[in-house]
Scaffold this motif. Structure first.
Motif, PDB file in Angstrom:
ATOM      1  N   SER A   1       0.823  -1.211   0.000  1.00  0.00           N
ATOM      2  CA  SER A   1       0.000   0.000   0.000  1.00  0.00           C
ATOM      3  C   SER A   1       0.856   1.258   0.000  1.00  0.00           C
ATOM      4  N   LEU A   2       2.081   1.179   0.550  1.00  0.00           N
ATOM      5  CA  LEU A   2       2.985   2.338   0.509  1.00  0.00           C
ATOM      6  C   LEU A   2       3.211   2.777  -0.934  1.00  0.00           C
ATOM      7  N   ALA A   3       3.534   1.816  -1.793  1.00  0.00           N
ATOM      8  CA  ALA A   3       3.740   2.149  -3.205  1.00  0.00           C
ATOM      9  C   ALA A   3       2.437   2.584  -3.864  1.00  0.00           C
ATOM     10  N   ALA A   4       1.327   1.909  -3.526  1.00  0.00           N
ATOM     11  CA  ALA A   4       0.043   2.244  -4.146  1.00  0.00           C
ATOM     12  C   ALA A   4      -0.404   3.655  -3.780  1.00  0.00           C
ATOM     13  N   TYR A   5      -0.301   4.010  -2.508  1.00  0.00           N
ATOM     14  CA  TYR A   5      -0.707   5.352  -2.083  1.00  0.00           C
ATOM     15  C   TYR A   5       0.204   6.425  -2.680  1.00  0.00           C
ATOM     16  N   ALA A   6       1.496   6.119  -2.760  1.00  0.00           N
ATOM     17  CA  ALA A   6       2.418   7.097  -3.337  1.00  0.00           C
ATOM     18  C   ALA A   6       2.106   7.356  -4.800  1.00  0.00           C
ATOM     19  N   LEU A   7       1.850   6.281  -5.558  1.00  0.00           N
ATOM     20  CA  LEU A   7       1.512   6.453  -6.972  1.00  0.00           C
ATOM     21  C   LEU A   7       0.167   7.157  -7.136  1.00  0.00           C
TER      22      LEU A   7
ATOM     23  N   LEU B   1      -3.815  -0.095  10.404  1.00  0.00           N
ATOM     24  CA  LEU B   1      -2.614   0.551  10.918  1.00  0.00           C
ATOM     25  C   LEU B   1      -1.457   0.339   9.954  1.00  0.00           C
ATOM     26  N   GLY B   2      -1.381  -0.869   9.407  1.00  0.00           N
ATOM     27  CA  GLY B   2      -0.326  -1.145   8.445  1.00  0.00           C
ATOM     28  C   GLY B   2      -0.476  -0.349   7.168  1.00  0.00           C
ATOM     29  N   THR B   3      -1.706  -0.270   6.654  1.00  0.00           N
ATOM     30  CA  THR B   3      -1.911   0.438   5.393  1.00  0.00           C
ATOM     31  C   THR B   3      -1.828   1.955   5.553  1.00  0.00           C
TER      32      THR B   3
ATOM     33  N   PHE C   1       3.903   7.134   4.974  1.00  0.00           N
ATOM     34  CA  PHE C   1       5.248   7.241   4.415  1.00  0.00           C
ATOM     35  C   PHE C   1       5.298   7.249   2.893  1.00  0.00           C
ATOM     36  N   GLY C   2       4.308   6.661   2.203  1.00  0.00           N
ATOM     37  CA  GLY C   2       4.370   6.603   0.746  1.00  0.00           C
ATOM     38  C   GLY C   2       4.435   7.972   0.081  1.00  0.00           C
ATOM     39  N   PRO C   3       3.382   8.801   0.204  1.00  0.00           N
ATOM     40  CA  PRO C   3       3.438  10.128  -0.423  1.00  0.00           C
ATOM     41  C   PRO C   3       4.582  10.988   0.100  1.00  0.00           C
ATOM     42  N   TYR C   4       4.850  10.893   1.423  1.00  0.00           N
ATOM     43  CA  TYR C   4       5.919  11.722   1.997  1.00  0.00           C
ATOM     44  C   TYR C   4       7.292  11.287   1.489  1.00  0.00           C
ATOM     45  N   MET C   5       7.542   9.980   1.438  1.00  0.00           N
ATOM     46  CA  MET C   5       8.851   9.482   0.998  1.00  0.00           C
ATOM     47  C   MET C   5       9.177   9.978  -0.402  1.00  0.00           C
ATOM     48  N   VAL C   6       8.195   9.880  -1.303  1.00  0.00           N
ATOM     49  CA  VAL C   6       8.414  10.362  -2.671  1.00  0.00           C
ATOM     50  C   VAL C   6       8.680  11.867  -2.669  1.00  0.00           C
ATOM     51  N   GLY C   7       7.881  12.631  -1.925  1.00  0.00           N
ATOM     52  CA  GLY C   7       8.059  14.076  -1.881  1.00  0.00           C
ATOM     53  C   GLY C   7       9.395  14.484  -1.284  1.00  0.00           C
ATOM     54  N   GLN C   8       9.796  13.818  -0.186  1.00  0.00           N
ATOM     55  CA  GLN C   8      11.053  14.169   0.471  1.00  0.00           C
ATOM     56  C   GLN C   8      12.252  13.834  -0.411  1.00  0.00           C
TER      57      GLN C   8
END
Length: 532
Positions: A334-340, A460-462, A469-476
């Motif tokens: 879901s980290l990758a899915a939410y980021a995309l 909690l996991g998703t 962390f998904g959207p933030y990691m890509v942005g940071q």
């Protein structure tokens, strides 16, 4: 002779009829899908508005990643815990209608935001309201559909995630373009296009809440043949659960359990605060790491209290490695899915230079169709694999980790817009195939009375792993890899998005362990709960 008589009695005993889903079950599921569509419209519309918000409020990619991720996710996850428990103990239909009213009102309130702080508070409110949705829906679906259809029903419900996310791009772009064309200097009350979009999608939810309130509450545990009544004082328990996650009440709750529990709680708080301080110094993003630290500390406090007050539920959730590894493994999917989902539209607009309405229509349709097809086919295939293999559903989650890697790499390195759209479609469809399998696996690892709490733990996991962390990691990473143009920082979204591939090995390791552990964990549910 006695054994023979016993065998005859057993063989002549009537076999209980297997419960079946009714027409009303499918009607309820259709309403829940509509609710989930609106849920994700309200949650994801910020993606297509990101470029406008960023320019209007003077924000960075990291700031937008926070608003699209942790600002919502932390409060969604935290309130999902007590609200999940309330869903186990109170009328789920009423709870869902109240939550829908709240998150719709807070989405509309986002339209009046005038800086990062006010938009952050509105996003927090959306998170609290939306925390009622999946615990109530998962629990209702489990009582309207038998086990053999559960992954399919949950996959159909989950399709609302992709339909809503896709529709949000189209609606957002349409409203922004129309509003800014008709009111180039600002409309009534000085509202600009992105603010009008929040208002337009928030207000209809208030009407939908009335439809939800008309649904019938099913008998809890009916499809499992085990009546599982709720708590006679649900709101007293809800108050206790709130005190387990809201600082500084968490310290008082820990002190009631003894000096050792208080010392452990304080020690964890100090450790997570030190980690947040270090990350703030490293990244310069105070809101992100403050929210994450608050979230992880609150979850630790809740889990510690749950262990003391409901050891059976703690044992089947936090004390079951199969549950934890399934949840964390899917959390990284879901980290990758939410980021995309958040960054694909800004990427197409900024890096590929595509017009907002075009990319919103194509990416929106892409996301809706890809997610819908992927989650439905994945759910059906997961049920089929489960009928052949007790851990078969975990194979479907593993597929959702590995299969999107090549489409992500190709799609976000090409300059060809057509190839970008095709690869984005494939990445979304292949990743979506894991959701129904993961949700059904976690539901099958607990008793019926624990399903709302298990759903909260699963999310909690998703959220605290994926959405925080998904959207933030890509942005940071985009900010760190970017350059300065005309004195202003310009991010590198391509590098930020490609960094998502790095989480796949970790997810794969967790899920391979879950594949081995799930059969034994599911076979010993009652025994382990009784032992706790």
């Amino acid at each position: 002779m006695a054994e023979t008589a016993s065998e005859n009695v057993t063989s002549d005993a009537p076999v209980p009829a297997e419960p079946k889903a009714t027409g009303y079950s499918w009607y309820v599921l259709s309403v829940l899908v509509v609710v989930y569509i609106l849920n994700f419209i309200d949650r994801q519309i910020i993606s297509i508005l990101a470029v406008d918000i960023k320019a209007d409020l003077g924000l960075t990619d990291g700031d937008m990643g926070f608003l699209g991720g942790a600002a919502f996710a932390v409060f969604y996850a935290l309130f999902g815990i007590p609200l999940g428990r309330l869903a186990d103990n109170w009328n789920r239909v009423k709870l869902l209608s109240i939550g829908l009213t709240l998150w719709s009102a807070m989405t509309a309130a986002s339209g009046f935001a005038y800086n990062q702080l006010s938009l952050t508070f509105a996003r927090m409110g959306v998170g609290v309201g939306e925390a009622t949705a999946s615990p109530t829906a998962y629990s209702l679906i489990s009582d309207y559909f038998p086990k053999r259809q559960k992954a399919t029903a949950l996959a159909i419900y989950s399709s609302g995630l992709y339909l809503g996310g896709g529709v949000s791009l189209f609606i957002g772009a349409l409203i922004v373009e129309a509003w800014n064309r008709n009111f180039p200097a600002g409309g009534p009350m000085g509202l600009v296009g992105w603010q009008a979009a929040f208002l337009a999608v928030g207000i209809p939810g208030l009407l939908l809440a009335l439809w939800v309130a008309s649904l019938r509450e099913p008998v809890r545990g009916a499809m499992d043949g085990v009546a599982s009544p709720g708590c006679p004082s649900p709101f007293r328990e809800f108050g206790k659960d709130l005190s387990m996650i809201v600082p500084p009440l968490t310290l008082w709750g820990a002190a009631k359990r003894g000096p050792a529990a208080l010392a452990i709680n304080v020690g964890f708080a100090a450790a997570i605060a030190a980690f947040a301080w270090w990350m703030i110094r490293l990244t310069g993003n105070f809101p992100q790491w403050t929210a994450v630290a608050l979230g992880y500390y609150a979850v630790f406090s809740w889990a510690s209290a749950l262990r003391a007050h409901d050891p059976a539920t703690f044992r089947l959730i936090w004390g079951t490695p199969a549950f934890i590894c399934t949840t964390l493994g899917y959390g990284l999917v879901s980290l990758a899915a939410y980021a995309l989902a958040f960054w694909s539209a800004p990427y197409a607009e900024i890096v590929l230079g595509l017009p907002k309405q075009e990319l919103a229509f194509i990416l929106g349709a892409n996301g809706a169709v890809a997610g819908f097809v992927g989650v439905i086919l994945g759910g059906r295939l997961a049920d089929h694999l489960r009928s052949k293999n007790p851990a078969g559903r975990v194979l479907m989650i593993i597929f959702g980790v590995v299969a999107p890697i090549i489409p992500i790499w190709v799609g976000y390195t090409t300059e060809n817009s057509t190839l970008f759209y095709i690869m984005n479609f494939l990445a979304g469809m292949l990743g979506a195939a894991a959701l129904g399998a993961a949700a059904a696996t976690t539901q099958d690892l607990v008793l019926p009375r624990m399903r709302g709490t298990a759903t909260a733990a699963f999310f909690l996991g998703t959220t605290l792993v994926g959405l925080s962390f998904g959207p933030y990691m890509v942005g940071q990473i985009s900010d760190l890899a970017g350059t300065i143009v005309d004195g202003k920082p310009v991010g590198d979204l391509r590098t930020g998005i490609l960094s998502l591939i790095g989480v796949a090995p970790i997810a794969l390791g967790l899920l391979l362990y879950a594949y081995r552990a799930v059969p034994a964990a599911e076979a010993t549910i009652a025994e382990r709960a009784a032992g706790a």
